[in-house]
Scaffold this motif. Structure first.
Motif, mmCIF file in Angstrom:
data_model
loop_
_atom_site.group_PDB
_atom_site.id
_atom_site.type_symbol
_atom_site.label_atom_id
_atom_site.label_comp_id
_atom_site.label_asym_id
_atom_site.label_seq_id
_atom_site.Cartn_x
_atom_site.Cartn_y
_atom_site.Cartn_z
ATOM 1 N N ARG A 302 0.841 -1.207 0.000
ATOM 2 C CA ARG A 302 0.000 0.000 0.000
ATOM 3 C C ARG A 302 0.872 1.252 0.000
ATOM 4 O O ARG A 302 0.563 2.248 -0.665
ATOM 5 C CB ARG A 302 -0.929 -0.025 1.210
ATOM 6 N N ASN A 303 1.956 1.194 0.728
ATOM 7 C CA ASN A 303 2.879 2.334 0.756
ATOM 8 C C ASN A 303 3.593 2.529 -0.576
ATOM 9 O O ASN A 303 4.133 3.607 -0.841
ATOM 10 C CB ASN A 303 3.915 2.144 1.869
ATOM 11 N N LEU A 304 3.576 1.480 -1.402
ATOM 12 C CA LEU A 304 4.221 1.555 -2.707
ATOM 13 C C LEU A 304 3.226 1.869 -3.823
ATOM 14 O O LEU A 304 3.555 1.788 -5.000
ATOM 15 C CB LEU A 304 4.932 0.233 -3.012
ATOM 16 N N GLY A 305 2.000 2.202 -3.458
ATOM 17 C CA GLY A 305 1.035 2.640 -4.460
ATOM 18 C C GLY A 305 -0.110 1.693 -4.753
ATOM 19 O O GLY A 305 -0.962 1.982 -5.586
ATOM 20 N N TRP A 306 -0.165 0.542 -4.072
ATOM 21 C CA TRP A 306 -1.254 -0.403 -4.286
ATOM 22 C C TRP A 306 -2.475 0.013 -3.465
ATOM 23 O O TRP A 306 -2.366 0.301 -2.283
ATOM 24 C CB TRP A 306 -0.835 -1.810 -3.869
ATOM 25 N N HIS A 327 0.341 -10.900 -11.265
ATOM 26 C CA HIS A 327 1.664 -11.510 -11.081
ATOM 27 C C HIS A 327 2.494 -10.664 -10.119
ATOM 28 O O HIS A 327 3.161 -11.177 -9.215
ATOM 29 C CB HIS A 327 2.349 -11.620 -12.442
ATOM 30 N N ALA A 328 2.441 -9.353 -10.330
ATOM 31 C CA ALA A 328 3.193 -8.453 -9.453
ATOM 32 C C ALA A 328 2.662 -8.511 -8.021
ATOM 33 O O ALA A 328 3.434 -8.446 -7.058
ATOM 34 C CB ALA A 328 3.112 -7.023 -9.991
ATOM 35 N N LEU A 329 1.340 -8.621 -7.873
ATOM 36 C CA LEU A 329 0.754 -8.693 -6.535
ATOM 37 C C LEU A 329 1.196 -9.955 -5.805
ATOM 38 O O LEU A 329 1.622 -9.892 -4.642
ATOM 39 C CB LEU A 329 -0.766 -8.655 -6.642
ATOM 40 N N MET A 330 1.124 -11.116 -6.468
ATOM 41 C CA MET A 330 1.534 -12.366 -5.825
ATOM 42 C C MET A 330 3.028 -12.357 -5.525
ATOM 43 O O MET A 330 3.477 -12.876 -4.483
ATOM 44 C CB MET A 330 1.165 -13.544 -6.717
ATOM 45 N N THR A 331 3.821 -11.763 -6.412
ATOM 46 C CA THR A 331 5.254 -11.631 -6.148
ATOM 47 C C THR A 331 5.495 -10.709 -4.960
ATOM 48 O O THR A 331 6.367 -10.965 -4.115
ATOM 49 C CB THR A 331 5.976 -11.078 -7.388
ATOM 50 N N GLY A 332 4.697 -9.644 -4.868
ATOM 51 C CA GLY A 332 4.840 -8.727 -3.746
ATOM 52 C C GLY A 332 4.477 -9.351 -2.418
ATOM 53 O O GLY A 332 5.066 -9.034 -1.381
ATOM 54 N N ILE A 333 3.512 -10.262 -2.425
ATOM 55 C CA ILE A 333 3.079 -10.918 -1.181
ATOM 56 C C ILE A 333 4.063 -11.991 -0.748
ATOM 57 O O ILE A 333 4.384 -12.117 0.446
ATOM 58 C CB ILE A 333 1.671 -11.527 -1.371
ATOM 59 N N PHE A 334 4.590 -12.764 -1.702
ATOM 60 C CA PHE A 334 5.412 -13.924 -1.353
ATOM 61 C C PHE A 334 6.900 -13.743 -1.642
ATOM 62 O O PHE A 334 7.707 -14.554 -1.195
ATOM 63 C CB PHE A 334 4.911 -15.159 -2.121
ATOM 64 N N GLU A 341 9.644 -2.651 -5.469
ATOM 65 C CA GLU A 341 9.834 -1.321 -6.032
ATOM 66 C C GLU A 341 8.504 -0.598 -6.095
ATOM 67 O O GLU A 341 7.446 -1.226 -6.102
ATOM 68 C CB GLU A 341 10.427 -1.427 -7.452
ATOM 69 N N PRO A 342 8.527 0.737 -6.134
ATOM 70 C CA PRO A 342 7.268 1.489 -6.240
ATOM 71 C C PRO A 342 6.478 1.065 -7.479
ATOM 72 O O PRO A 342 7.042 0.837 -8.547
ATOM 73 C CB PRO A 342 7.727 2.942 -6.338
ATOM 74 N N PHE A 343 5.193 0.962 -7.308
ATOM 75 C CA PHE A 343 4.307 0.564 -8.397
ATOM 76 C C PHE A 343 3.305 1.673 -8.624
ATOM 77 O O PHE A 343 2.593 2.066 -7.703
ATOM 78 C CB PHE A 343 3.601 -0.742 -8.031
ATOM 79 N N ASP A 344 3.254 2.191 -9.846
ATOM 80 C CA ASP A 344 2.403 3.334 -10.155
ATOM 81 C C ASP A 344 0.985 2.873 -10.436
ATOM 82 O O ASP A 344 0.676 2.385 -11.523
ATOM 83 C CB ASP A 344 2.964 4.089 -11.363
#
Length: 510
Positions: A302-306, A327-334, A341-344
């Motif tokens: 969330r701090n990275l823009g999600w 894919h980015a979300l599952m990678t971010g969780i696990f 990295e920040p996600f716009d």
């Protein structure tokens, strides 16, 4: 729609003149027919409702060029907004059931505001008329860039020509006159082209709903002539005489095809599965993450823009892989949190008139952004496989669905309930097949579950295949993706080249 003679790739299939188009644009501020509806209702309505208002005006007035087209439109629709609750539940797909429920609520609110109107068609048309017109528009309209009114462009060119002639008559240098005329014309043309990239027009063309949808017909092209405003459909492939002419409505998932068109496509390459309630399903099926760990990782994302909404679901594509944003979300969780990295999030936003979840894939695929690893972490793959298997276990099996579908093969085609059950069975069989592909890929040991590459599509608008302006008159070619229509009717009164068409009268068979 069938070809009466051989059609070559690039041949003109149908040309619809501008006077047989109903059009609104993203820069339209007021209703083109004063008093048709209340100003506030027009101003607060999305594009498809505005087109529906203008269609109802044609129905009321029945102008001469439109009589045959109005008669060719279907009298009724049987899209899921007309289905009872138990039939919707038979889809076994909560995401679409919720979307349809939301659609019904929005239509009820719109109809209430429509009937409260004090002018125009609000007094002469019913709520059922409005819903019918909206369904016509949602299943039969094109979208494309808006370069301005072609009549205004032609008048501008004529005015420049007149001014040049006057200058010549007054003794001005011919070379200077020609140079000035060409420069002014080029400037106006360039201005129109540049502005068209940020403006949209929505077109309901008469008689253009004759051709059926096929995803493999994606090379068929639809143009708007830059100077005349006519809509032209070009064949992208060779079609032999006697064969059916297909077009593509764009990269539509079965969700959108069923919700707005009333049919689905088996083995649809653009289909998706949207798995909602991600946190609950992760915790229920995976031992790789605890509630506390999941909340901590989501706080970091969330701090990275999600946003919370972006983290509430994942989207699986037709080939069984995750859409890039998922894919980015599952990678971010696990994955390794030190490598996040920040996600716009703004780059991943889908336009407000989006009607197809598969477009989130297209938006994400073209957005880029940090945190998208090529290979999912092993624990993420395991969790994904477990969630998909849980979805399958909670529903009837594909084998049971196929057996029931076979039982209905000899059912009464005129029985509405039989037709709906068949469609629901076909829909959920395709969804479950997609989940099984994901389980298989996510369960492999070679770490090959990668970001989906099937959606690297160069679209200028993610949810609706664009109708691109044709600049061929001055040597500039466009790249096109079509929108086309479903109902089959005989075409009359159109300018046609390279072929004559006739309709079968049979409904769309996905």
């Amino acid at each position: 729609l069938y070809a009466d003679e051989d059609i070559k790739a690039g041949d003109v299939v149908v040309t619809v003149p501008q006077d047989l188009l109903i059009t609104v644009s993203s820069i339209t501020k007021s209703c083109p027919t004063p008093g048709l509806v209340d100003d506030e209702l027009w101003a607060t309505s999305p594009w498809y409702v505005r087109l529906a208002f203008l269609l109802l005006e044609k129905v009321k007035l029945r102008p001469v060029p439109w009589g045959a087209q109005l008669d060719a439109l279907p009298f009724t629709f049987d899209t899921p907004i007309h289905w009872p609750a138990e039939t919707l539940e038979a889809l076994q797909y909560p995401f679409l059931v919720n979307k349809i429920t939301e659609q019904k609520a929005n239509l009820e609110d719109l109809c209430q505001r429509f009937k409260q109107g004090k002018t125009g068609i609000s007094k002469s048309m019913s709520s059922q008329d409005l819903i019918w017109a909206i369904e016509c528009v949602r299943s039969r309209s094109f979208m494309g860039p808006y370069p301005g009114d072609p009549r205004g462009r032609t008048l501008r060119s004529l005015l420049l020509l007149v001014l040049s002639s006057v200058s010549a008559a007054n003794g001005a240098d011919p070379g200077s006159i020609l140079g000035g005329f060409l420069a002014a014309t080029a400037f106006g043309f360039a201005s129109d082209v540049i502005l068209s990239n940020s403006r949209r027009q929505y077109v309901l063309p008469a008689f253009a709903d004759m051709a059926n949808h096929n995803s493999k017909a994606s090379s068929t092209k639809a143009d708007i002539n830059f100077w005349t405003g006519d809509v032209t459909i070009l064949s992208g492939d060779k079609v032999d005489s006697g064969k059916q002419v297909f077009v593509s409505y764009g990269p539509k998932s079965n969700d959108a095809l069923l919700q707005y068109y009333g049919f689905i496509e088996d083995d649809n390459p653009h289909d998706v599965y949207v798995m909602t309630g991600l946190s609950e399903k992760l915790l229920a099926t995976s031992d790789a993450v605890t509630d506390r760990e999941l909340q901590s990782r989501k706080d970091k994302l969330r701090n990275l823009g999600w946003s919370a909404e972006m983290m509430s679901s994942i989207l699986i594509t037709a080939d069984g892989t995750l859409a890039p944003v998922s894919h980015a979300l599952m990678t971010g969780i696990f994955g390794d949190e030190t490598k996040l990295e920040p996600f716009d999030a703004k780059k991943l936003s889908v336009p407000a008139d989006d009607d197809d979840p598969s477009n989130a894939n297209v938006a994400a695929a073209t957005a880029g952004g940090g945190g998208i690893a090529q290979v999912l972490p092993a624990n993420a793959k395991k969790a994904l496989a477990a969630m998909c298997q849980a979805e399958l276990d909670a529903r009837t099996s594909i084998e049971d669905d196929q057996a029931r579908l076979a039982e209905l093969a000899d059912g009464d085609d005129a029985d509405e309930s039989v037709q709906r059950e068949r469609l629901a069975l076909q829909f959920r069989i395709n969804k479950k097949s997609l989940l099984k592909r994901c389980v298989t890929k996510a369960s492999t040991d070679d770490a090959s579950h990668k970001t989906s590459r099937c959606l690297d599509t160069n679209l200028d608008h993610p949810q609706r295949a664009p109708l691109v302006i044709c600049y061929s008159a001055i040597g500039i070619a466009g790249v096109h993706q079509p929108r086309a229509m479903r109902r089959q009717k005989r075409c009359r009164g159109l300018t046609q080249a390279a072929f004559k068409a006739h309709a079968t009268g049979r409904p769309q068979q996905a």
